[in-house]
Design an enzyme around this catalytic site. Sequence first.
Site, PDB file in Angstrom:
ATOM      1  N   TYR A 172     -15.219 -24.026  -0.599  1.00 33.52           N
ATOM      2  CA  TYR A 172     -15.722 -23.026  -1.556  1.00 33.52           C
ATOM      3  C   TYR A 172     -16.656 -23.667  -2.580  1.00 33.52           C
ATOM      4  CZ  TYR A 172     -12.340 -24.497  -5.135  1.00 33.52           C
ATOM      5  OH  TYR A 172     -11.635 -25.227  -6.069  1.00 33.52           O
ATOM      6  N   THR A 202      -9.461 -32.555  -4.149  1.00 37.14           N
ATOM      7  CA  THR A 202      -8.577 -33.663  -4.565  1.00 37.14           C
ATOM      8  C   THR A 202      -7.276 -33.036  -5.069  1.00 37.14           C
ATOM      9  OG1 THR A 202      -9.561 -33.527  -6.756  1.00 37.14           O
ATOM     10  CG2 THR A 202     -10.458 -35.192  -5.271  1.00 37.14           C
ATOM     11  N   LYS A 262     -15.493 -32.907 -17.313  1.00 34.78           N
ATOM     12  CA  LYS A 262     -14.855 -31.951 -16.399  1.00 34.78           C
ATOM     13  C   LYS A 262     -13.353 -31.898 -16.642  1.00 34.78           C
ATOM     14  CE  LYS A 262     -13.763 -29.284 -12.980  1.00 34.78           C
ATOM     15  NZ  LYS A 262     -14.082 -27.834 -12.970  1.00 34.78           N
ATOM     16  N   ARG A 312      -8.562 -26.273 -22.394  1.00 30.73           N
ATOM     17  CA  ARG A 312      -8.105 -24.892 -22.169  1.00 30.73           C
ATOM     18  C   ARG A 312      -6.585 -24.865 -22.086  1.00 30.73           C
ATOM     19  NH1 ARG A 312      -9.915 -19.935 -20.877  1.00 30.73           N
ATOM     20  NH2 ARG A 312      -8.789 -18.686 -19.344  1.00 30.73           N
ATOM     21  N   CYS A 342      -6.541 -26.152 -11.410  1.00 32.91           N
ATOM     22  CA  CYS A 342      -7.383 -26.882 -12.374  1.00 32.91           C
ATOM     23  C   CYS A 342      -6.532 -27.361 -13.551  1.00 32.91           C
ATOM     24  CB  CYS A 342      -8.479 -25.963 -12.916  1.00 32.91           C
ATOM     25  SG  CYS A 342      -9.453 -25.172 -11.669  1.00 32.91           S
ATOM     26  N   LYS A 350      -3.582 -29.875 -13.328  1.00 33.29           N
ATOM     27  CA  LYS A 350      -3.708 -31.280 -12.919  1.00 33.29           C
ATOM     28  C   LYS A 350      -4.768 -32.062 -13.703  1.00 33.29           C
ATOM     29  CE  LYS A 350      -6.748 -30.529  -8.916  1.00 33.29           C
ATOM     30  NZ  LYS A 350      -7.947 -31.056  -9.599  1.00 33.29           N
ATOM     31  N   ARG A 401      -1.869 -20.801  -6.075  1.00 35.86           N
ATOM     32  CA  ARG A 401      -1.724 -22.266  -6.154  1.00 35.86           C
ATOM     33  C   ARG A 401      -0.956 -22.654  -7.412  1.00 35.86           C
ATOM     34  NH1 ARG A 401      -7.924 -23.669  -4.766  1.00 35.86           N
ATOM     35  NH2 ARG A 401      -8.179 -21.598  -5.689  1.00 35.86           N
TER      36      ARG A 401
HETATM   37  N1  SAJ Z   1      -3.538 -18.341 -18.927  1.00 34.62           N
HETATM   38  C1  SAJ Z   1      -2.706 -18.028 -19.998  1.00 34.62           C
HETATM   39  N2  SAJ Z   1      -3.280 -17.656 -21.173  1.00 34.62           N
HETATM   40  C2  SAJ Z   1      -4.642 -17.574 -21.314  1.00 34.62           C
HETATM   41  C3  SAJ Z   1      -5.474 -17.898 -20.209  1.00 34.62           C
HETATM   42  C4  SAJ Z   1      -4.896 -18.279 -19.015  1.00 34.62           C
HETATM   43  O1  SAJ Z   1      -1.481 -18.079 -19.896  1.00 34.62           O
HETATM   44  O2  SAJ Z   1      -5.116 -17.213 -22.391  1.00 34.62           O
HETATM   45  C5  SAJ Z   1      -2.919 -18.785 -17.677  1.00 34.62           C
HETATM   46  C6  SAJ Z   1      -3.237 -17.870 -16.509  1.00 34.62           C
HETATM   47  O3  SAJ Z   1      -2.225 -16.880 -16.388  1.00 34.62           O
HETATM   48  C7  SAJ Z   1      -3.194 -18.832 -15.334  1.00 34.62           C
HETATM   49  C8  SAJ Z   1      -3.638 -20.165 -15.923  1.00 34.62           C
HETATM   50  O4  SAJ Z   1      -3.481 -20.042 -17.341  1.00 34.62           O
HETATM   51  O5  SAJ Z   1      -1.884 -18.958 -14.842  1.00 34.62           O
HETATM   52  C9  SAJ Z   1      -5.065 -20.592 -15.598  1.00 34.62           C
HETATM   53  O6  SAJ Z   1      -5.884 -19.514 -15.922  1.00 34.62           O
HETATM   54  P1  SAJ Z   1      -7.486 -19.724 -16.033  1.00 34.62           P
HETATM   55  O7  SAJ Z   1      -8.054 -18.438 -16.537  1.00 34.62           O
HETATM   56  O8  SAJ Z   1      -7.791 -20.955 -16.772  1.00 34.62           O
HETATM   57  O9  SAJ Z   1      -7.975 -19.840 -14.506  1.00 34.62           O
HETATM   58  P2  SAJ Z   1      -8.282 -21.151 -13.670  1.00 34.62           P
HETATM   59  O10 SAJ Z   1      -7.111 -22.044 -13.610  1.00 34.62           O
HETATM   60  O11 SAJ Z   1      -8.864 -20.660 -12.400  1.00 34.62           O
HETATM   61  O12 SAJ Z   1      -9.418 -21.924 -14.532  1.00 34.62           O
HETATM   62  C10 SAJ Z   1     -10.774 -21.812 -14.166  1.00 34.62           C
HETATM   63  C11 SAJ Z   1     -11.445 -23.092 -14.557  1.00 34.62           C
HETATM   64  N3  SAJ Z   1     -12.774 -23.032 -14.014  1.00 34.62           N
HETATM   65  C12 SAJ Z   1     -13.231 -24.132 -13.342  1.00 34.62           C
HETATM   66  O13 SAJ Z   1     -12.561 -25.133 -13.175  1.00 34.62           O
HETATM   67  C13 SAJ Z   1     -14.605 -24.031 -12.841  1.00 34.62           C
HETATM   68  C14 SAJ Z   1     -11.522 -23.213 -16.059  1.00 34.62           C
HETATM   69  O14 SAJ Z   1     -12.360 -24.331 -16.384  1.00 34.62           O
HETATM   70  C15 SAJ Z   1     -12.129 -21.998 -16.671  1.00 34.62           C
HETATM   71  O15 SAJ Z   1     -12.112 -22.135 -18.087  1.00 34.62           O
HETATM   72  C16 SAJ Z   1     -11.282 -20.794 -16.284  1.00 34.62           C
HETATM   73  O16 SAJ Z   1     -11.333 -20.691 -14.853  1.00 34.62           O
HETATM   74  C17 SAJ Z   1     -11.876 -19.519 -16.892  1.00 34.62           C
HETATM   75  O17 SAJ Z   1     -12.204 -19.601 -18.100  1.00 34.62           O
HETATM   76  O18 SAJ Z   1     -11.955 -18.529 -16.182  1.00 34.62           O
END
Ligand code: SAJ
Length: 477
Positions: A25, A108, A232, A239, A290, A293, A368
């Site tokens: 992807y 990875t 990265k 976050r 992401c 890890k 995941r």
């Molecule tokens: N989550 C919370 N509270 C929040 C935001 C997320 O509990 O305020 C939880 C979600 O339920 C989930 C986890 O955190 O279980 C991760 O959520 P995520 O929105 O961060 O989604 P990811 O893990 O797919 O993060 C990706 C990452 N993008 C890339 O690596 C290119 C991250 O860098 C981005 O910031 C994030 O998406 C995004 O902002 O959408």
Amino acid sequence: MSQKLETILNGKGPIKKIGVIGMGYVGIPAAALFADSDKFDHVLGFQRDSASSGYKIEMLNRGESPLKGEEPGLEELLKKVVDAGKFECTPDFSRISEVDAITLAIQTPFADSKALEPDFGALKDGIRNVGKYLRSGMLVVLESTITPGTTETMARDILEEESGLIAGEDFALAHAPERVMVGRLLRNIQEHDRIVGGIDQPSTDRAVELYSPVLTKGKVIAMSATAAEVTKTAENTFRDLQIAAANQLALYCESMGINVYDVRNGIDSLKGEGITRAILWPGAGVGGHCLTKDTYHLERGVKLGVEALDYPQDAESIYVLARRVNDFMPVHMYNLTVAALKRIGKDIKDSKIAMLGWAFINDSDDARNPPSEPYRDMIIAAGADLRVHDPHVLNYPDLEIHKNINEVISGSDAVVIFTGHKEYFSLKPDEIKKLTGNEHTVIIDGRNVIDPDLYIDAGFVYKGIGRGDKNRHEIVN
Ligand code: SAJ
């Protein structure tokens, strides 16, 4: 700085042929966008002809995307570049010798979700393959998420060993981390700023030349290879830290008997020039590949630092502590479930739990490292009966996922909302009550989905993350 590399690159002229290793992807949209640029003549997508993913070769050469889920524009773009003869997929890795630049977009993953060590095996194989066919004047770029220091050490060592060439003298080497999200792969590559870091200036410049043509809104942000690796991993670490701060605040609010969402609104209202309070959302935990890890990549990277880290004596890294807080949230969900069942005289071991939501993210089938898994493990270990509903996740190892929510809820003692799928926002207390057949049913809200008063007034025993104002409510008979 190496004059030799600069001379070689100038002699070679602009990048015309590109190779992309890893038709996943990350690699597929990258290859398609490189091929669509009139700056480049041809792109080779390298894919091992393995039992599990060899089928992609034929599909891609027909201009079809092997990726599941909607990817706006990708299928059309693949068809276009294949028909134009600008992209082809091949299992013949020796053709790496034909290209001017090669990118590696190889996953990875964790060796297993408990092990906090990444499995670099596939990436190392890819790097070894590149080394075998590396030619003078080539640019090698790692796009995978890697521990800071990897480009400068592990990758450089393997490439030099396999090729007999010297990085920064005979070939350029850089890191350009991917920042794509499924569902918007092409748009992310074109519109996100692109972090590009070389092991030296000629490598950085060559990598900037490679990525600039595919950017539309995004711009290239150039730095060193290690700074790019730290960027990265740190952007996800930050976050995770922000989410942990919101989760800890929610736990405080529960303990102090107040509503975390009132507090969140209050904090968020502080705006004005130079003032920021990027408060995120508390919830049932943090999943995905992401945020779960990348903190550990960063922590491993600092251990390889060029100088001893100066940090408060015996203090734990706040980033690792943030991971612990976020990984505690499924435990907190379990504790809320046990406490609420106790209020209706039920012991967890004799209870039937209806779990709504398995995916780690709302309205997605992505499961995941889901926070729902440790919760499920605790419920099973306690001897309770558990049924799981998720409208999007089709299958998951050792788990039966039900699609009929009524079947999952019927006869249960507790309904636990783990993922904020939009279907759950229209749940009705009286329908649930009819299905459970109980005078008092427990409902645990992990994602701020339901209105507590509607359920409390209907005789439910409610507990919600951060809802200290409601979690000790009187039970209505
Ligand atoms: N989550 C919370 N509270 C929040 C935001 C997320 O509990 O305020 C939880 C979600 O339920 C989930 C986890 O955190 O279980 C991760 O959520 P995520 O929105 O961060 O989604 P990811 O893990 O797919 O993060 C990706 C990452 N993008 C890339 O690596 C290119 C991250 O860098 C981005 O910031 C994030 O998406 C995004 O902002 O959408």
